[in-house]
Design an enzyme around this catalytic site. Structure first.
Site, mmCIF file in Angstrom:
data_model
loop_
_atom_site.group_PDB
_atom_site.id
_atom_site.type_symbol
_atom_site.label_atom_id
_atom_site.label_comp_id
_atom_site.label_asym_id
_atom_site.label_seq_id
_atom_site.Cartn_x
_atom_site.Cartn_y
_atom_site.Cartn_z
ATOM 1 N N SER A 90 -44.764 -20.417 23.122
ATOM 2 C CA SER A 90 -45.510 -20.918 24.293
ATOM 3 C C SER A 90 -46.617 -19.989 24.744
ATOM 4 O O SER A 90 -47.188 -20.181 25.815
ATOM 5 C CB SER A 90 -44.571 -21.119 25.485
ATOM 6 N N THR A 192 -43.869 -18.999 28.743
ATOM 7 C CA THR A 192 -45.111 -18.555 29.390
ATOM 8 C C THR A 192 -44.810 -17.273 30.121
ATOM 9 O O THR A 192 -43.819 -17.209 30.836
ATOM 10 C CB THR A 192 -45.574 -19.599 30.425
ATOM 11 N N THR A 210 -50.470 -18.217 28.473
ATOM 12 C CA THR A 210 -49.670 -19.295 27.890
ATOM 13 C C THR A 210 -50.469 -20.085 26.855
ATOM 14 O O THR A 210 -51.705 -20.062 26.870
ATOM 15 C CB THR A 210 -49.230 -20.269 29.006
ATOM 16 N N ARG A 220 -56.139 -30.465 27.899
ATOM 17 C CA ARG A 220 -55.269 -30.231 29.059
ATOM 18 C C ARG A 220 -55.250 -28.742 29.430
ATOM 19 O O ARG A 220 -55.107 -27.871 28.578
ATOM 20 C CB ARG A 220 -53.861 -30.718 28.733
ATOM 21 N N THR A 243 -43.950 -20.490 36.330
ATOM 22 C CA THR A 243 -43.774 -21.013 34.985
ATOM 23 C C THR A 243 -43.135 -22.396 35.083
ATOM 24 O O THR A 243 -42.585 -22.760 36.106
ATOM 25 C CB THR A 243 -42.922 -20.051 34.121
ATOM 26 N N GLY A 244 -43.253 -23.152 34.007
ATOM 27 C CA GLY A 244 -42.708 -24.508 34.014
ATOM 28 C C GLY A 244 -43.825 -25.537 33.988
ATOM 29 O O GLY A 244 -44.929 -25.251 33.523
HETATM 30 N N1 ASP Z 1 -46.871 -23.414 33.145
HETATM 31 C C1 ASP Z 1 -47.237 -23.633 31.783
HETATM 32 C C2 ASP Z 1 -48.185 -24.789 31.698
HETATM 33 O O1 ASP Z 1 -47.940 -25.789 32.352
HETATM 34 C C3 ASP Z 1 -46.102 -23.902 30.873
HETATM 35 C C4 ASP Z 1 -44.891 -23.017 30.972
HETATM 36 O O2 ASP Z 1 -44.731 -22.198 31.865
HETATM 37 O O3 ASP Z 1 -44.043 -23.117 30.113
HETATM 38 O O4 ASP Z 1 -49.119 -24.732 30.941
#
Ligand code: ASP
Length: 331
Positions: A90, A192, A210, A220, A243-244
């Protein structure tokens, strides 16, 4: 590693309540950032970062902090370790591509003076965090995107590389068979990295980097390169990173929110919890994960996530440890 020098330093600070003047210390990397204007005499030098990859990132960041280097140099050095690791799918090299097979990277960095730099939709460059740093240091802008970001990186001497590893290519080819674009977050599969550091001068900086959601639509951009969403630092208050599912963080400007809640008197833990609750109240949180991580000026930290499974690494008081974040959904 915890050095004897650091032990002595922390003992002296603890005993006499002294602050350390990093101007007198040897700095490993020259920073163009200005020194802070507000002395902070009651703090613990700390490095804190998201997920278990944070352990190795923290080690690298701490090497900068322990010799008196600046937090801004530490955060960059820390996340570069994860960007270069092909096993991390990631972030950086080895990151899963978008639905068309392009590895596109997002990153941002912010220092103790409020200076910041960011790149998004950057292809072919292994260390987007260092390009973001150059945007901060060498341009009048905050964000460079896509082709412009790549052109700038090449002008700054970065090397153009193929970032799609065989493992990531195979995962993409497997995904393409069904092409089911429904980015439900697998809460076990995030890495990330957001990293925050307090240096021996008591100054805070942060970095976030990330490759974004696997198999995302081309173009995106998530929360990670957006100052205030994936990362925010205010040297008078503290710092936060996220994160997320980036879309949910963007809708609530999550990291800025966490820092502002701390400014209003919440602890880092309370601030992370409130920021998660803002998402839980208004969005269908059952399908995705969010994790927030925050630190205040003293080195108190907090974390909170929607679903269990988010962990974070803390280097403080000579120990680098992985800690499970408390979650809203108890499993
Ligand atoms: N926050 C990151 C994104 O949406 C992804 C992640 O943290 O895994 O690009």
């Amino acid at each position: 590693m915890f050095s004897r020098r650091n032990f002595l330093f922390q003992s002296i600070l603890g005993t006499f309540g002294l602050s350390f003047n990093s101007c007198n210390a040897k700095t490993p990397n020259k920073s163009t950032s200005k020194m802070t204007t507000k002395p902070n005499s009651n703090f613990k030098p700390t490095v804190i970062s998201t997920w278990n990859n944070g352990l190795s990132a923290n080690e690298a960041a701490w090497k900068v902090i322990e010799v008196g280097g600046k937090a801004i140099d530490a955060v960059e050095a820390g996340v570069r370790v994860v960007e270069a690791d092909p096993k991390t799918t990631s972030v950086g090299y080895g990151g899963f591509p978008d639905r068309d097979g392009n590895v596109t990277l997002d990153a941002c960095i912010m220092d103790e003076t409020g200076n910041c730099g960011s790149v998004c939709f950057l292809k072919h460059i292994k260390h987007p965090i260092s390009v973001a740093r150059k945007v901060m240091d060498n341009t009048p802008h905050v964000i460079l995107a896509g082709q412009g970001a790549l052109q700038f990186a090449l002008e700054q001497g970065f090397e153009k590389e193929n970032l799609l590893t065989p493992k990531a290519k195979a995962a993409w080819e497997k995904w393409k068979k069904e092409s089911n674009y429904h980015p439900i977050i697998n809460i076990e599969n995030h890495d990330t990295i957001g990293l925050l550091a307090i240096d021996q001068n008591g100054d805070i900086s942060g970095a976030c980097t990330t490759s974004g959601l696997a198999f995302k639509m081309q173009g995106r951009v998530g929360d990670s390169p957006i100052i205030g969403a994936g990362l925010f630092v205010d040297n008078e208050v503290g710092g936060a990173t996220a994160t997320g599912m980036g879309e949910a963080v963007l809708k609530t400007l999550g990291s800025f929110l966490v820092v502002e809640l701390m400014r209003q008197g919440k602890t880092p833990q309370e601030a992370c919890e409130e920021a998660v609750m803002r998402i839980v109240k208004n969005q269908n949180y059952k399908d995705f994960q969010i994790g927030y991580l925050a630190i205040d000026k003293q080195g108190n930290y907090g974390a909170y996530c929607i679903h269990s499974g988010f962990d974070f690494a803390v280097y403080q008081g000579g120990k680098n440890q992985l800690i499970d974040s408390p979650s809203y959904v108890k499993s």
